[in-house]
Design an enzyme around this catalytic site. Sequence first.
Site, PDB file in Angstrom:
ATOM      1  N   ARG A  22      -4.657   8.646  -4.406  1.00 28.61           N
ATOM      2  CA  ARG A  22      -3.428   9.117  -3.756  1.00 28.61           C
ATOM      3  C   ARG A  22      -2.345   8.053  -3.918  1.00 28.61           C
ATOM      4  O   ARG A  22      -2.595   6.959  -4.427  1.00 28.61           O
ATOM      5  CB  ARG A  22      -3.681   9.398  -2.276  1.00 28.61           C
ATOM      6  CG  ARG A  22      -4.083   8.175  -1.471  1.00 28.61           C
ATOM      7  CD  ARG A  22      -4.186   8.489   0.022  1.00 28.61           C
ATOM      8  NE  ARG A  22      -4.338   7.279   0.800  1.00 28.61           N
ATOM      9  CZ  ARG A  22      -5.434   6.916   1.435  1.00 28.61           C
ATOM     10  NH1 ARG A  22      -6.503   7.683   1.385  1.00 28.61           N
ATOM     11  NH2 ARG A  22      -5.476   5.799   2.144  1.00 28.61           N
ATOM     12  N   ASP A  79     -16.977   0.205  -3.730  1.00 26.32           N
ATOM     13  CA  ASP A  79     -16.349  -0.771  -2.842  1.00 26.32           C
ATOM     14  C   ASP A  79     -16.041  -2.012  -3.670  1.00 26.32           C
ATOM     15  O   ASP A  79     -16.956  -2.747  -4.069  1.00 26.32           O
ATOM     16  CB  ASP A  79     -17.306  -1.100  -1.688  1.00 26.32           C
ATOM     17  CG  ASP A  79     -16.767  -2.171  -0.745  1.00 26.32           C
ATOM     18  OD1 ASP A  79     -15.669  -2.721  -1.012  1.00 26.32           O
ATOM     19  OD2 ASP A  79     -17.452  -2.471   0.251  1.00 26.32           O
ATOM     20  N   ASN A 106      -4.888  -1.462  -8.125  1.00 23.75           N
ATOM     21  CA  ASN A 106      -3.997  -0.993  -7.068  1.00 23.75           C
ATOM     22  C   ASN A 106      -4.657  -0.994  -5.696  1.00 23.75           C
ATOM     23  O   ASN A 106      -3.972  -1.001  -4.675  1.00 23.75           O
ATOM     24  CB  ASN A 106      -3.518   0.423  -7.428  1.00 23.75           C
ATOM     25  CG  ASN A 106      -2.829   1.114  -6.286  1.00 23.75           C
ATOM     26  OD1 ASN A 106      -1.685   0.818  -5.959  1.00 23.75           O
ATOM     27  ND2 ASN A 106      -3.524   2.057  -5.659  1.00 23.75           N
ATOM     28  N   TYR A 179      -1.794  -9.785   5.764  1.00 25.91           N
ATOM     29  CA  TYR A 179      -1.539  -8.963   4.574  1.00 25.91           C
ATOM     30  C   TYR A 179      -0.557  -9.689   3.649  1.00 25.91           C
ATOM     31  O   TYR A 179      -0.756  -9.737   2.430  1.00 25.91           O
ATOM     32  CB  TYR A 179      -0.972  -7.613   5.001  1.00 25.91           C
ATOM     33  CG  TYR A 179      -0.552  -6.721   3.857  1.00 25.91           C
ATOM     34  CD1 TYR A 179      -1.496  -6.052   3.083  1.00 25.91           C
ATOM     35  CD2 TYR A 179       0.795  -6.529   3.551  1.00 25.91           C
ATOM     36  CE1 TYR A 179      -1.117  -5.230   2.035  1.00 25.91           C
ATOM     37  CE2 TYR A 179       1.187  -5.709   2.505  1.00 25.91           C
ATOM     38  CZ  TYR A 179       0.226  -5.064   1.751  1.00 25.91           C
ATOM     39  OH  TYR A 179       0.611  -4.251   0.718  1.00 25.91           O
ATOM     40  N   LYS A 183      -1.292 -10.925  -0.192  1.00 26.86           N
ATOM     41  CA  LYS A 183      -0.479 -10.544  -1.345  1.00 26.86           C
ATOM     42  C   LYS A 183       0.148 -11.770  -2.008  1.00 26.86           C
ATOM     43  O   LYS A 183       0.350 -11.780  -3.232  1.00 26.86           O
ATOM     44  CB  LYS A 183       0.584  -9.537  -0.929  1.00 26.86           C
ATOM     45  CG  LYS A 183       0.016  -8.163  -0.588  1.00 26.86           C
ATOM     46  CD  LYS A 183      -0.774  -7.560  -1.753  1.00 26.86           C
ATOM     47  CE  LYS A 183      -1.140  -6.110  -1.503  1.00 26.86           C
ATOM     48  NZ  LYS A 183      -1.936  -5.527  -2.621  1.00 26.86           N
ATOM     49  N   THR A 214       4.860   6.814   0.076  1.00 26.09           N
ATOM     50  CA  THR A 214       3.534   7.400  -0.085  1.00 26.09           C
ATOM     51  C   THR A 214       3.181   8.185   1.176  1.00 26.09           C
ATOM     52  O   THR A 214       3.809   8.022   2.228  1.00 26.09           O
ATOM     53  CB  THR A 214       2.480   6.300  -0.291  1.00 26.09           C
ATOM     54  OG1 THR A 214       2.436   5.485   0.890  1.00 26.09           O
ATOM     55  CG2 THR A 214       2.813   5.424  -1.495  1.00 26.09           C
TER      56      THR A 214
END
Length: 274
Positions: A22, A79, A106, A179, A183, A214
């Site tokens: 997705r 995973d 991704n 997070y 990144k 998204t």
Amino acid sequence: MNNQQSARPLAGKVALVTGAGRGLGRAFAERLARLGAAVAIHGMRENGPAEYGEGTTLTAVADEVAAAFGVRTVRLLGDLTNPGDIARVVDEAEAVLGPIDILVHNAGGDIAAKGGKPDPNDAVGIRAEDVSAVLDRNLLSTILTCQTVAKGMMERRQGRIVTLGSVAAFKGRTNGAVYAVAKAGVTHYTRCLADQLRPYDITVNCIAPGDTRTGRYLGTRAVDEARLAEGGTLDRIATVDEVARVVEVFAGPLGAFVSGQVLRVDGGSQCWPG
């Protein structure tokens, strides 16, 4: 170059796109398929595409991409924080489609150990289990997946690797701090890997999106309607296609001598050095 090669410059190539059920992952898979590549479509859960209303199953996504663009696809579950799963995913992709020429890693997300966003999600309050989950899902999975795929590319002395960063990596922030750290790690790992793979004719680059519309983004927060404009201003939320177009540069002929770069796709929301 004939017209067919110009329209489908990746014909004959094999791409693995992780987290492709997705959102941006599916958009990357569709963009590469449109360019002619066979695409291995990875996800962590068979029903993942349905979670935010962007599809039904991972199997259906693979079938739809194949039918829409006339390319071979294969659906893969695993995973990517688990080295054994990564090895199996790569082996299964190559058994069906052939050696991987392009990796778009991704898979990731600001997701807690038990699902959803960490709560609390700040630099001081985030729970240890959520620190591990966010670092593993983003940074560890990037390192381990790139290592596995790069080894085959090094043997063949060719390949393209694209990682997914975020504009979160370039600015201090209270919310989503871990997070952002993950990144930032992805960003610098990309540069380090690019340096090592230069002698093998393998490019390694990072796409760092800003806010992108998204299903998950729109479904997990209140969104200012004005930022859903699709033109007339860059002060808005990107469409998935606007981000996915960049993979064509990094994975296609235009990117043959571009490596070690991080490209922010954010409409200029960050106008300072990365």
